[in-house]
Design a protein around this motif. Structure first.
Motif, short mmCIF file in Angstrom:
data_model
loop_
_atom_site.label_atom_id
_atom_site.label_comp_id
_atom_site.label_asym_id
_atom_site.label_seq_id
_atom_site.Cartn_x
_atom_site.Cartn_y
_atom_site.Cartn_z
N TRP A 219 0.93 -1.17 -0.27
CA TRP A 219 -0.03 -0.04 0.02
C TRP A 219 0.95 1.15 -0.15
O TRP A 219 0.64 2.34 -0.88
N PHE A 220 1.98 1.29 0.67
CA PHE A 220 2.97 2.54 0.96
C PHE A 220 3.50 2.66 -0.27
O PHE A 220 3.72 3.57 -0.83
N GLU A 221 3.96 1.54 -1.12
CA GLU A 221 4.87 1.23 -2.16
C GLU A 221 3.92 1.82 -3.53
O GLU A 221 4.42 2.63 -4.15
N ALA A 222 2.62 1.96 -3.39
CA ALA A 222 1.80 2.02 -4.43
C ALA A 222 1.25 3.62 -4.13
O ALA A 222 1.26 4.19 -5.31
N ALA A 223 1.67 4.02 -2.87
CA ALA A 223 1.49 5.52 -2.58
C ALA A 223 2.68 6.36 -3.06
O ALA A 223 2.80 7.44 -2.88
N GLY A 224 3.95 5.77 -3.64
CA GLY A 224 5.00 6.38 -3.79
C GLY A 224 5.96 6.42 -2.78
O GLY A 224 7.11 7.12 -2.96
#
Length: 781
Positions: A540-545
């Motif tokens: 989730w964090f990685e998808a948010a950049g």
């Protein structure tokens, strides 16, 4: 005789076997403190020792010379009916149980302690209401025979009495007994020469007289708790031996009966002492049971850290025993002060840390008596069996061989760290992850389905499947969570900590083969689902950049990418709320259950150093240091500074180096100065290693580690922790240093390892940083 209805706190639960006209009868004995300050003893001869077998096995069991199985309204976890087998005394149970096991017949609850079963069946945890006829007792305010007792909630202020003894070098001859409690600060000195006694010292003609006076002091003060430092394995054991030698009855209890001391099991185990009507709570065990970590558990070290005062010694601290005996013979005021200080410090430590009250609070939660609350398996047993009692379900017996059987179990998931120095890093963690997973997914021994059918509507987890009907553990945690939150809001740290310790023990107990409810499927369901939540959050964090720098079991370290710490702090709080909601939605959609998980924004590290594994390019798990936003000093996890087997010098240097790294101060000049001063002897007091022996020094045969070599050279009685230095002659104990200290050892084995990670980050070389200093020293400049 008086009819009474009173509340009391249970200090001790045991039993005695009494011979009567009808044979031997076990009698429950429950000692405690009443709400009004008095004391009580409940005696109950109506309880009979018993356990269960399946009703289907009754026919096979009858030829085995056992009591007649009686049908009862109870069932196994699988719903099978059982029979009850009742014995005459508790000591008869093991032989009956073993005959059944040898015949292949499974038993249920055949290992439950007799007195504990009495409390379990009545739902009593810690406190009780006592209703019945009472008579005044000798040494006890009221004695009740066969009353009605029911559960209650009660808080008491226990009467704590600390003591310490001094003996000759062999621990055979008693020199003194010191005592400390409110209104008591004195020492009983054994002296037949009629010397003048110093302040607060009482002369006793011989050892018998000292024991007599000591027992009288305990009796008059009416102590609930006897405490001190290592009093079970040493003080009480020595006093018991001396009492036997001088033929003193040595009655310390409120009730008649001998003191029973159980020897420690294993080198690091602790003994247990049973004094009728009183608790014996050793200070060291209280700290360890409360998870209060100390590098050194000696009285002197703990007192200096907690109270700010050490032992009253004035001579060479390396020969305290010699000083004690010298003062006993030649300087009674110094001897008396030393002895009294030991008893006082032990009292002040347990008082300041509230560990006695914590033990009582844990007793109220778990049902165990305060001297057994640290036994996590037994505590879990008590709670779960109490719930099964309401449901008329019986649990399996624990077999001694079970503890050696392990199935594969997963641990908490760890993400490989991105090693290096990072700025403005968020730390998020799942609040009480494992207990929250148990609540969310109904993970429980009773709800587990070993062989689910394809049509069953179950909660499918990585380790197994679970029914949706409310189970025992989730319901218990649903009760404990709000109670802990209420305690925290009320500022009741004792209650909050007691609940936290209990909740966190549940996962560990389920994953321990010595527990009757052990099931690797349950433990793996908890850790496996925790791993899934951690990885889902990472994605989730990685998808948010964002870049996830590290993760461990229940926490994630995320690079914020925000330059302003205040702005990063606020954004971290907002992200925690958003992600918690996203996780709840995911859990609801996938498993059709309500999430109890809460992701919290724990802190912001303005600087975070993730260490590299030794001799590797990979990041090191569970090893990092950081400067928290708004704080002035660095925090360390898994580094040498928080490990007990590194020297004070290494810890001091590491702490200062990271402080400088995080605040952009130069490290090279500081490090060069440290090495220079180390080589000329300025840090000799900070070069002591402390390491524990895991067995007797003579039992090390395959290898001889430095602390073992030092232990074998010691001139003093050995404790569990060996203090030594490295010399040109190898490791030597601080009480017997025969060679010069090898200071170059400390440069290469202590300073260099803690310095190199910082130097590598700054692209500096250790030898070059200290090289000029070393050359100047060699040239005598």
């Amino acid at each position: 005789m008086a009819a009474m209805n009173v509340r009391g706190f249970i200090l001790q639960a045991s039993y005695r076997v009494i011979s009567g006209p009808a044979g031997q009868v076990p009698v429950i004995h429950i000692h405690g403190r009443l709400e009004d300050g008095g004391t009580f003893l409940v005696r109950d001869d109506r309880q009979r020792p018993h356990f269960y077998i399946r009703a289907a096995d009754a026919g096979r069991a009858r030829p085995l010379r056992i009591p007649e199985p009686q049908p009862v309204d109870r069932r196994t976890f699988d719903g099978e009916p059982v029979c009850r087998i009742e014995a005459e005394t508790p000591s008869d149970i093991p032989a009956i149980r073993d005959r059944l096991h040898a015949a292949g017949i499974e038993t249920f609850e055949a290992d439950v302690r007799f007195a504990m079963r009495y409390l379990i069946e009545r739902g009593i945890k810690g406190s009780c209401v006592i209703e019945g006829e009472a008579v005044p007792g000798k040494g006890i305010t009221w004695v009740f025979d066969n009353p009605v007792i029911r559960p209650a909630m009660l808080t008491i202020e226990p009467r704590v009495f600390s003591f310490d003894i001094e003996t000759d070098a062999k621990g055979e001859k008693l020199l003194a007994i010191s005592m400390y409690a409110p209104g008591i600060d004195e020492v009983l000195i054994v002296d037949s020469s009629n010397r003048e006694m110093p302040e607060r010292a009482i002369r006793c003609e011989n050892e018998y007289a000292a024991l007599e006076k000591f027992c009288e002091r305990v009796r008059v003060y009416d102590a609930d708790v006897l405490t001190g430092w290592n009093i079970i394995d040493f003080d009480l054991s020595v006093l018991q031996r001396i009492a036997a030698r001088v033929r003193h009855p040595f009655v310390l209890g409120r009730d008649s009966g001998p003191i029973r001391i159980r020897k420690p099991e294993g080198y690091f185990g602790s003994g247990q002492a049973n004094v009728p009507g009183r608790l014996v709570l050793d200070g060291i065990d209280l700290l360890r049971g409360a998870f209060i970590r100390m590098d050194d558990y000696s009285l002197d070290a703990v007192a200096r850290g907690v109270v700010g005062e050490g032992k009253a010694v004035h001579g060479d601290v390396r020969d305290r025993l010699g000083e004690i005996i010298h003062n006993y013979r030649n300087d009674l005021p110094a001897f008396a002060l030393y002895a009294r200080t030991d008893a006082r410090l032990a009292y002040q430590i347990v008082e300041k840390l509230n560990v006695v009250q914590l033990a009582l609070a844990r007793s109220q939660l778990s049902g165990m008596t305060p001297d057994r609350v640290a036994a996590s398996i037994a505590s879990f047993d008590f709670l779960y069996l109490s719930e099964l009692e309401h449901r008329r379900i019986v649990a399996p017996s624990v077999r001694s061989s079970d503890s050696s059987v392990y199935a594969a179990q997963q641990g908490g998931h760890v993400l490989e760290p991105i090693a290096g120095l990072h700025r403005n890093v968020w730390v998020f963690d799942f609040k009480s992850l494992y207990p929250s997973l148990i609540r969310t997914f109904n993970i429980d021994p009773l709800s587990y389905v070993a062989n689910p059918a394809a049509t069953d509507d179950l909660i499918q987890l990585p380790g197994g499947a679970f029914r949706r009907e409310p189970a025992i553990l989730p319901r218990m945690l649903d009760d404990l969570f709000p109670r802990r939150e209420a305690a925290r809001k009320a500022g009741d740290d004792i209650a909050s900590n007691a609940i936290k310790i209990l909740m966190n023990s549940f996962y560990g107990v389920l994953g321990t083969p010595a527990c009757r409810f052990y099931n690797p499927a349950l433990a793996n369901s908890i850790t496996g689902t925790g791993r899934e939540m951690l990885l889902w959050s990472k994605r989730w964090f990685e998808a948010a950049g964002f870049v996830v720098l590290y993760g461990d079991t229940d926490s994630l370290f995320v690079h914020s990418g925000v330059d302003d710490p205040a702005a990063a702090q606020e954004q971290g709080r907002q992200l925690a709320v958003t992600l918690s909601a996203q996780i709840a939605r995911y859990i609801e959609e996938r498993w059709r259950v309500t999430s109890r998980l809460e992701l919290r924004f724990e802190k912001l590290y303005s600087r975070l150093f993730l260490a590299q594994a030794r001799n590797s390019t990979r990041g090191a798990s569970k090893r990092y240091a950081g400067m928290r936003h708004g704080r002035d000093s660095a925090e360390f996890v898994g580094m040498e500074v928080v490990r007990s087997d590194w020297t004070p010098l290494a810890k001091q240097v590491q702490r200062e180096l990271y402080q400088r790294l995080f605040t952009d101060q130069p490290v090279d000049v500081y490090l060069a100065d440290v090495v220079r001063r180390l080589r000329v002897g300025e840090f000799d007091d900070a070069l002591v290693y402390r390491k524990g022996l895991r067995k007797d020094a003579e039992e090390y045969t395959a290898t001889t580690p430095p602390h073992v070599a030092a232990a074998r050279k010691s001139s003093q009685p050995l404790g569990r922790t060996i203090s030594y230095v490295m010399t040109t002659g190898g490791a030597e104990p601080i009480d017997n240093i025969q060679h010069p200290i090898d200071r170059e050892h400390y440069v290469t084995k202590q300073v260099k390892p803690v310095a190199e990670p910082v130097l590598a980050t700054l692209r500096l070389d250790f030898e070059k940083v200290i090289g000029d200093t070393r050359q100047m020293d060699l040239l005598g400049m």
